[in-house]
Design an enzyme around this catalytic site. Structure first.
Site, mmCIF file in Angstrom:
data_model
loop_
_atom_site.group_PDB
_atom_site.id
_atom_site.type_symbol
_atom_site.label_atom_id
_atom_site.label_comp_id
_atom_site.label_asym_id
_atom_site.label_seq_id
_atom_site.Cartn_x
_atom_site.Cartn_y
_atom_site.Cartn_z
ATOM 1 N N CYS A 113 16.623 -17.721 -51.651
ATOM 2 C CA CYS A 113 16.923 -17.152 -52.967
ATOM 3 C C CYS A 113 16.437 -18.094 -54.051
ATOM 4 C CB CYS A 113 18.428 -16.975 -53.099
ATOM 5 S SG CYS A 113 19.160 -16.101 -51.716
ATOM 6 N N ARG A 167 10.912 -15.645 -54.972
ATOM 7 C CA ARG A 167 11.753 -16.160 -53.888
ATOM 8 C C ARG A 167 12.722 -15.113 -53.362
ATOM 9 N NH1 ARG A 167 11.877 -21.515 -53.351
ATOM 10 N NH2 ARG A 167 13.897 -21.371 -52.326
ATOM 11 N N TRP A 171 17.514 -13.208 -52.001
ATOM 12 C CA TRP A 171 16.756 -12.712 -50.848
ATOM 13 C C TRP A 171 17.815 -12.521 -49.767
ATOM 14 C CZ3 TRP A 171 11.843 -11.210 -49.692
ATOM 15 C CH2 TRP A 171 11.531 -11.071 -48.359
ATOM 16 N N ASN A 195 22.075 -20.666 -52.032
ATOM 17 C CA ASN A 195 20.800 -20.333 -51.391
ATOM 18 C C ASN A 195 20.812 -20.968 -50.009
ATOM 19 O OD1 ASN A 195 18.166 -19.930 -50.579
ATOM 20 N ND2 ASN A 195 17.412 -21.728 -51.677
ATOM 21 N N GLY A 196 20.721 -20.166 -48.969
ATOM 22 C CA GLY A 196 20.739 -20.727 -47.611
ATOM 23 C C GLY A 196 21.578 -19.859 -46.695
ATOM 24 N N GLU A 250 -5.274 -13.497 -33.448
ATOM 25 C CA GLU A 250 -4.715 -13.765 -34.787
ATOM 26 C C GLU A 250 -5.667 -14.626 -35.616
ATOM 27 O OE1 GLU A 250 -2.201 -14.262 -38.184
ATOM 28 O OE2 GLU A 250 -2.690 -12.661 -36.763
ATOM 29 N N LYS A 291 -7.187 -13.497 -39.264
ATOM 30 C CA LYS A 291 -7.016 -14.291 -40.496
ATOM 31 C C LYS A 291 -8.375 -14.507 -41.163
ATOM 32 C CE LYS A 291 -3.461 -13.975 -41.434
ATOM 33 N NZ LYS A 291 -2.771 -13.283 -40.407
ATOM 34 N N HIS A 296 -17.858 -10.502 -19.817
ATOM 35 C CA HIS A 296 -18.032 -9.065 -19.514
ATOM 36 C C HIS A 296 -18.589 -8.308 -20.714
ATOM 37 C CE1 HIS A 296 -15.954 -9.785 -15.766
ATOM 38 N NE2 HIS A 296 -15.023 -10.403 -16.441
ATOM 39 N N LYS A 341 0.045 -6.044 -49.206
ATOM 40 C CA LYS A 341 1.002 -6.848 -48.453
ATOM 41 C C LYS A 341 1.791 -5.999 -47.474
ATOM 42 C CE LYS A 341 3.041 -10.439 -47.032
ATOM 43 N NZ LYS A 341 2.310 -11.276 -46.099
HETATM 44 C C1 AGP Z 1 -1.574 -9.748 -41.838
HETATM 45 O O1 AGP Z 1 -2.048 -10.875 -42.423
HETATM 46 C C2 AGP Z 1 -1.760 -8.518 -42.611
HETATM 47 N N1 AGP Z 1 -1.170 -8.610 -43.869
HETATM 48 C C3 AGP Z 1 -1.374 -7.258 -41.861
HETATM 49 O O2 AGP Z 1 -2.094 -7.197 -40.678
HETATM 50 C C4 AGP Z 1 0.104 -7.150 -41.517
HETATM 51 O O3 AGP Z 1 0.434 -8.017 -40.491
HETATM 52 C C5 AGP Z 1 0.415 -5.715 -41.085
HETATM 53 O O4 AGP Z 1 0.099 -4.860 -42.158
HETATM 54 C C6 AGP Z 1 1.874 -5.554 -40.691
HETATM 55 O O5 AGP Z 1 2.691 -5.773 -41.791
HETATM 56 P P1 AGP Z 1 4.266 -5.917 -41.559
HETATM 57 O O6 AGP Z 1 4.490 -7.116 -40.710
HETATM 58 O O7 AGP Z 1 4.836 -6.060 -42.938
HETATM 59 O O8 AGP Z 1 4.730 -4.653 -40.899
#
Ligand code: AGP
Length: 606
Positions: free
Chosen positions: A2, A27, A74, A100-101, A479, A483, A502, A601
């Site tokens: 938070c 936050r 949060w 916060n915590g 992963e 990234k 393969h 996001k």
């Molecule tokens: C990851 O860096 C991406 N932002 C995207 O693949 C993300 O992981 C995916 O959209 C799932 O999002 P979520 O974990 O909020 O469900």
């Protein structure tokens, strides 16, 4: 995670608090509230939702007073609503706190307090602190707070006021707390951004510090009451930079927040003495015949690590699906299936719909979620929160490592209930999990970061990249590739190293950098022979090796050493180097890493 603020001085506290909370809203934005003392009483105003809701509430009736505390939440315990919003006051309103915590032992403390006649207005762990202070209070607020903190276990940044005292008492353990030193006024906040408009003289409080603020100064002690001296530091960040904690971007800040995020994910859940994990999940781990893990993107890769860990440790069949496919492939699900959905935001529509699909077929549903109060949490049978704090950078980093550590705890939870793990093995893995914050801290050591930056810049203009890993680190390769794709827009593929010959091996020539995750493992020799297959086709090998493995360094063009870790937790330690590799590649190419093109996001559309 938070945002908390405090002020004592000659200004109207409300203005200082609201502007401070606005700077801390990244936050947490589940609710906000302030409490302002004006000599005879303390007025509390709080509202669920974004800070704007509280501002609207105050517009009509601003609060008078030059001493106050404020909070933006949060949510961890208790849904985002008005009664769970902070500040929390005692029944008579004489003591008011913000926190916060996480208070680990709040349930036990709350039960005792209720027995002794206290009544609670919220579901939060934090409210317990107000009642403990009230019980210990006999005229000295500082001593009452110190006595109360002596009973709690967990993480806290706490700020307290009392109607009879023109002072603020605060303390911190794990959760951050900064004090701002003004002329005839004092400030407190969980992060620098809230204080910069007023002062650049900051005192960063350490774990175990307590502080009493008065208009003209402060005194710091430890939890035993002994005086403590802390330096007053001059901060020269601009506000925007401060929100990033001095980091250039949110993504880099969140990469560096991983040790703390992991601490918060693991806190209160590992019991070393018994080798048990306590996840506080009201589902019976021994009742399931199979497990479905469903997620998208980075969360899906965390699920793949989970599959490996759960099958290895709990010996129960696991399937992992991308949510957008799962919901349309009429999956074979029954009432003894545990469907685990993994999501940072808890809002990703494909995952939400897949959850509904699994429920429709009778599965029990468990969420591994970061965002409290998110849509998924309202439909799940139960939720394991990862407590990684708000993740603002679109490319997920700290949520991923927290999700993988949650997968490890779930594997242990299932294994212990199904007796597929000896006490000794369980304790070995618990110890390995406890080591994670330290190992990730080490993986972020300046000399390692510098080495990664050099390699990233060396290959930043590559057209393609390949990432290879084996066993529990095969998902780490996936992963790493994601990234890099997400923020540098370089085409990258992740592959199980044994699968390379393969097909993908056809891609290899002297222009292709190939990242090979070859850390300590029972599969290391096999991975090294795959690495040599790449060398044989002139591919540029970037080897991720465990500290001290000089023998295999000769097989690579570039070597990035990572801290030596137990194989089962190594995906969490190893991915940090890949997060930084993609980060420095993207910055070398001048990309906006926090808001990469075409991405959002949380993807709330199909
Ligand atoms: C990851 O860096 C991406 N932002 C995207 O693949 C993300 O992981 C995916 O959209 C799932 O999002 P979520 O974990 O909020 O469900």
């Amino acid at each position: 995670m938070c945002g908390i603020v405090g002020y004592i001085g000659s200004r109207q506290a409300q203005d200082v608090l609201i502007s401070g909370l606005a700077k801390l809203e990244y936050r947490g934005y589940d609710s906000a509230g302030v409490a302002i003392r004006n000599g005879t009483h303390i007025e509390v105003k709080k509202k669920a939702g974004k800070l704007a809701n509280l501002s609207t509430l105050l517009e009509g009736a601003p609060l008078e007073g030059t001493l106050g505390i404020g909070h933006t939440r949060w949510a961890t315990h208790g849904l985002p609503n008005d009664s769970n919003a902070h500040p929390h006051a005692t029944e008579d309103g004489r003591i008011v706190i913000i926190h916060n915590g996480i208070i680990e032992n709040y349930l036990t403390l709350k039960a005792g307090l209720i027995e002794r006649g206290h009544s609670f207005k919220s579901e939060t762990d934090s409210e317990v602190l107000a009642h403990l202070i009230e019980e210990a209070y006999s005229g000295d607020l500082y001593e009452a707070v110190r006595a109360a903190l002596g009973q709690v276990r967990g993480a806290y940044g706490i700020v307290v006021t009392h109607v009879d005292h023109r002072e603020i008492v605060a303390a911190r353990t794990v959760s951050p707390l900064v004090m701002g030193v003004g002329e005839g006024e004092m400030f407190l906040a969980s992060d620098v951004p809230a204080l910069l408009p007023y002062t650049r003289k900051m005192v960063f409080l350490h774990d175990g510090d307590m502080v009493v603020l008065h208009d003209d100064g402060f005194r710091i002690t430890d939890l035993a009451g002994n005086p403590v001296v802390r330096d007053i530091e001059h901060i020269d960040w601009d506000a925007e930079a401060a929100e990033k904690g001095g980091y250039d971007t949110y993504m880099l800040k969140e990469i560096y927040e991983q040790p703390t995020a992991l601490t918060n994910t693991l806190i209160g859940r590992l019991h070393d003495e018994t080798g048990e994990v306590n996840l506080d999940i009201n589902l019976d781990p021994a009742s399931f015949k199979r497990i479905s893990i469903i997620a998208c993107g980075t969360a899906y890769y965390a699920g793949l690590v989970g599959e490996y860990l759960i099958e290895q440790l709990a010996r129960i069949p696991v399937e992992v699906d991308v949510a957008s496919e799962y919901r349309y492939r009429s999956p074979l699900v029954s009432e003894n299936t545990l469907a685990i959905v993994v999501s940072q935001s808890g809002e990703t529509i494909d995952t939400l719909e897949a959850l509904r699909e699994a429920k429709k077929h009778g599965a029990k549903t468990l969420g591994v979620i970061n965002a409290k109060g998110s849509s998924m949490t309202r439909e799940l049978d139960d939720t394991l929160y990862i407590h990684a704090g708000p993740e603002i950078g679109v490319a997920s980093t700290k949520a991923y490592t927290a999700q993988v550590s949650a997968m490890l705890m779930l594997a242990l939870w299932l294994a212990r209930a199904r007796n597929t793990l000896t006490d000794e093995k369980a304790k070995e893995l618990l110890h390995a999990a406890r080591e994670l914050p330290r190992l990730v801290e080490e993986a972020l050591a300046p000399e390692r970061v510098e080495a990664i930056k050099k390699v990233a810049e060396k290959y930043a203009h590559a057209r393609d990249y390949l990432f290879l890993g084996r066993g529990v680190n095969a998902p780490t390769a996936l992963e790493g590739a994601l990234k890099l794709k997400e923020i540098s827009y370089i085409h990258a593929e992740g592959y199980a190293a044994g699968e390379m010959k393969h097909g993908p091996i056809a891609l290899i020539d002297e222009n292709l950098p190939v990242v090979v995750i070859a850390t300590e493992s029972f599969l290391l020799e096999k991975t090294i022979s795959n690495l040599q297959e790449v060398r044989a086709r002139a591919g540029k090998v970037i080897a991720i090796l465990s500290d001290g493995d000089t023998a295999n360094a000769v097989h690579a063009d570039d070597v990035l050493y990572v801290p030596r870790a137990h194989e089962m937790v190594s995906p969490i330690v190893n991915v940090v180097a890949l997060q930084l590799l993609s980060y420095f590649t993207a910055t070398a190419l001048g990309k906006d890493v926090d808001k990469p093109r075409n991405l959002a996001k949380s993807v709330t559309v199909e």
